[in-house]
Design an enzyme around this catalytic site. Structure first.
Site, PDB file in Angstrom:
ATOM      1  N   GLY A  58      44.708  31.841  40.339  1.00 55.00           N
ATOM      2  CA  GLY A  58      44.452  33.128  39.703  1.00 55.00           C
ATOM      3  C   GLY A  58      43.845  34.195  40.585  1.00 55.00           C
ATOM      4  O   GLY A  58      43.868  35.379  40.236  1.00 55.00           O
ATOM      5  N   ASP A  59      43.279  33.814  41.741  1.00 53.59           N
ATOM      6  CA  ASP A  59      42.653  34.828  42.595  1.00 53.59           C
ATOM      7  C   ASP A  59      42.726  34.403  44.059  1.00 53.59           C
ATOM      8  O   ASP A  59      41.721  34.371  44.759  1.00 53.59           O
ATOM      9  CB  ASP A  59      41.200  35.054  42.169  1.00 53.59           C
ATOM     10  CG  ASP A  59      40.588  36.298  42.814  1.00 53.59           C
ATOM     11  OD1 ASP A  59      41.360  37.143  43.308  1.00 53.59           O
ATOM     12  OD2 ASP A  59      39.351  36.409  42.833  1.00 53.59           O
ATOM     13  N   ILE A  60      43.925  34.055  44.513  1.00 55.14           N
ATOM     14  CA  ILE A  60      44.106  33.661  45.911  1.00 55.14           C
ATOM     15  C   ILE A  60      44.015  34.900  46.792  1.00 55.14           C
ATOM     16  O   ILE A  60      44.733  35.873  46.588  1.00 55.14           O
ATOM     17  CB  ILE A  60      45.470  32.962  46.106  1.00 55.14           C
ATOM     18  CG1 ILE A  60      45.489  31.638  45.351  1.00 55.14           C
ATOM     19  CG2 ILE A  60      45.758  32.737  47.587  1.00 55.14           C
ATOM     20  CD1 ILE A  60      46.834  30.938  45.363  1.00 55.14           C
ATOM     21  N   ASN A  64      38.827  33.856  49.722  1.00 55.60           N
ATOM     22  CA  ASN A  64      38.691  32.600  48.984  1.00 55.60           C
ATOM     23  C   ASN A  64      39.289  31.405  49.720  1.00 55.60           C
ATOM     24  O   ASN A  64      39.417  30.326  49.153  1.00 55.60           O
ATOM     25  CB  ASN A  64      39.337  32.727  47.599  1.00 55.60           C
ATOM     26  CG  ASN A  64      38.495  33.563  46.663  1.00 55.60           C
ATOM     27  OD1 ASN A  64      37.314  33.805  46.923  1.00 55.60           O
ATOM     28  ND2 ASN A  64      39.093  34.042  45.584  1.00 55.60           N
ATOM     29  N   LYS A  82      39.110  34.437  34.864  1.00 59.24           N
ATOM     30  CA  LYS A  82      39.226  35.886  35.003  1.00 59.24           C
ATOM     31  C   LYS A  82      40.405  36.403  34.180  1.00 59.24           C
ATOM     32  O   LYS A  82      41.298  35.638  33.826  1.00 59.24           O
ATOM     33  CB  LYS A  82      39.411  36.260  36.481  1.00 59.24           C
ATOM     34  CG  LYS A  82      38.182  36.005  37.334  1.00 59.24           C
ATOM     35  CD  LYS A  82      38.387  36.503  38.761  1.00 59.24           C
ATOM     36  CE  LYS A  82      37.132  36.287  39.596  1.00 59.24           C
ATOM     37  NZ  LYS A  82      37.304  36.787  40.985  1.00 59.24           N
TER      38      LYS A  82
END
Length: 432
Positions: A58-60, A64, A82
């Site tokens: 979801g937030d690559i 990260n 998120k």
């Protein structure tokens, strides 16, 4: 570790020196083979997340992806909590993904289908994430990794979704054609037409990845990072024990590994590695088995090359000579840099004199096989650091002898480095 106090709960994790964005701006800069190794690990980390755990990240993004000093990748801050979708006209939702960056200008890795057009009043916070969304994020990240330039900010991504921003000028900067086409297919706007992760992995390991990475580096890296209590002396001892096999994997079945003048004390070696380095590791983690204790290896269905009974030979050596996929390309030798990281990063912290001498000797032998720029960036600094050791004169003297030999071997007139960049070595290799 989790620690609760009166007013807060603390969640404590291992410290990492770099995230991927920081590492790309840190000298010595990442070489092409290091980038290939990093991409390989990221792909399988995401694959394991999707397949083993049924979770989309979801937030690559670059921040990260964490790295340790050996170049091992850790995928962090998994973010299914998120919002799946954000409104393009609501700046408050940007902060979920852009953190400390300028909200309107920071690098953006979100899939275009996650951006809702202005006028829609819902952010679908609880909506499901799909693997295709992570694939798009990976594509944007890989482009940035290979061209050292961000592909999207928020406004560019909105324009890309509308068809008014072209990514071809950025993709054309990726030198490798296969990698360029992979990124193009990962960045297709329509998620249904986007390439699947399994196909990406298949193409990448078959056409881009040297055989040494999935069949050798993978196992060393997993061994060192999943087995408790691996110390610098143990890592040096493991590489020393498998020196002949490593050399064959890098340079071909017919090239004999050079004799190591320095020898690791056998009593120390036996204490460090009671049995063959990989034997207990292989017993616990057999490639291709789906019910391993932690699932960390079940996705890596690659043939293991090492002969655990005879550490001078590769497993099934005669059959390997008939295998057209083994050593067919000349890119295995590029993996020297990856092995050099294991040796050099553990060299300053060895406890035993013989471990340090063996590490220096292995680095010297590798220096005969690498480019001059690699000698300056990945070998010379660590030999210089050993000169500062006050606890062992023999290590200092040996380092000095090897250092002089390596520096004399460099062709300075034809060094593959622009003369305007020579000053970088004043601070990096010769501090003070």
């Amino acid at each position: 570790m989790i620690e609760e106090i009166d007013k807060a709960g603390l969640i404590i994790r291992q410290y990492y020196s770099f995230n991927l964005r920081e590492r790309t701006f840190t000298m010595p800069y990442l070489s092409p083979i290091e980038k290939i190794w990093i991409v390989f690990q990221i792909l399988f980390a995401v694959k394991e997340l999707h397949t083993q755990h049924g979770i989309c990240h979801g937030d690559i993004k670059m921040e990260n992806i964490l790295l340790n000093s050996n170049g091992t990748v850790y995928l962090s801050d998994i973010s299914p909590y998120k919002p799946t979708y954000i409104k393009s006209d609501d700046i408050s939702t940007f902060t979920y993904f852009f953190g400390t960056n300028d909200e309107t200008q920071g690098s953006c890795y979100l899939a275009p289908e996650r951006l809702l057009e202005g006028g829609k009043d819902e952010t679908k916070t609880g909506a499901e994430l799909f693997p295709e969304m992570d694939v798009f994020s990976l594509g944007a990240l890989f482009v940035e990794l290979f061209i050292d330039e961000s592909l999207f900010d928020f406004s560019k991504l909105l324009n890309y979704k509308k068809g008014t921003f072209k990514i071809e000028p950025y993709l054309d900067k990726i030198k490798n054609k296969t990698m360029r086409e992979l990124c193009r297919k990962m960045l297709i706007i329509n998620p249904k037409e986007r390439i699947k992760l399994d196909e990406i992995i298949d193409i990448f390991t078959r056409e881009l990845c040297p055989v040494t990475i999935p069949r050798v580096m993978l196992h060393f890296d997993t061994l060192f990072n999943t087995t408790p209590f691996w110390k610098p002396d143990m890592i040096i001892g493991c590489l020393y024990k498998h020196w002949f096999q490593i050399w064959k994997c890098l340079f071909g079945l017919d090239e004999k590994a050079p004799y190591l003048y320095q020898q690791l004390n056998l009593d120390i070696l036996n204490k460090l590695i009671v049995r063959s380095s990989f034997s207990s590791y292989i017993e616990r983690r057999k490639p291709g088995v789906d019910d391993t204790a932690d699932g960390s290896i079940s996705l890596y269905k690659f043939k293991f090359l090492f002969n655990l009974e005879d550490t001078t030979k590769l497993d099934g050596e005669e059959e390997l000579k008939k295998d057209p996929q083994i050593f067919i390309r000349n890119d295995n030798k590029e993996c020297i840099t990856l092995f050099l990281h294991y040796i050099s990063n553990n060299l300053p912290c060895v406890k035993y004199e013989s471990s340090g001498l063996v590490a220096l000797e292995m680095m010297k032998q590798f220096s005969y096989k690498v480019k001059d720029i690699t000698k300056l960036q990945c070998i010379v600094p660590y030999f210089l650091s050993m000169l500062k050791r006050k606890d062992n004169n023999l290590l200092c003297i040996t380092s000095l002898h090897y250092l002089i030999e390596i520096l004399k071997s460099i062709d300075y007139e034809n060094l593959e480095l622009p003369s305007v960049d020579y000053n970088i070595f004043d601070s990096y290799i010769y501090p003070g």
